[in-house]
Design a protein around this motif. Structure first.
Motif: not given
Length: 107
Positions: A44-73
């Protein structure tokens, strides 16, 4: 948070994740069907470093850190080659429990 100096890989855009959801767990970000996190442990209150994402339409999934529990798709997000964007995770809307997000291109 500054994006100066980040250049995405060829035919890619840049993305960073900012965790603005107080009380939410730290987040890991995954792009497409990748099982390797592009960003890990975004607190909370922090951002990641930038990373490359293939151009075009993508799905970004956010999980609770270190788990397979998805909190945002974040499905069907469009990324342009050479453009850096920020995905901001926000608290749930009143009366709901699901975290929300929005993407800010050129940021």
């Amino acid at each position: 948070m500054d994006n100066a100096g980040f250049a995405a890989a060829d035919s890619s855009g840049g993305l960073r994740v900012f965790n603005a959801a107080s009380g939410a767990a730290s987040l890991d970000a995954f792009v497409g069907t990748s099982t390797s996190a592009s960003a890990s442990g975004v607190t909370f209150g922090n951002g990641s470093a930038f990373f490359s994402v293939p151009a075009g339409t993508q799905t970004v999934t956010l999980n609770m850190a270190g788990t397979n529990t998805t909190v945002v798709t974040a499905a069907n997000q469009t990324f342009a080659a050479g453009v850096n964007s920020t995905l901001v995770v926000t608290p749930p809307a009143s009366g709901t429990t699901a975290l929300q997000f929005f993407v800010v291109p050129a940021c």
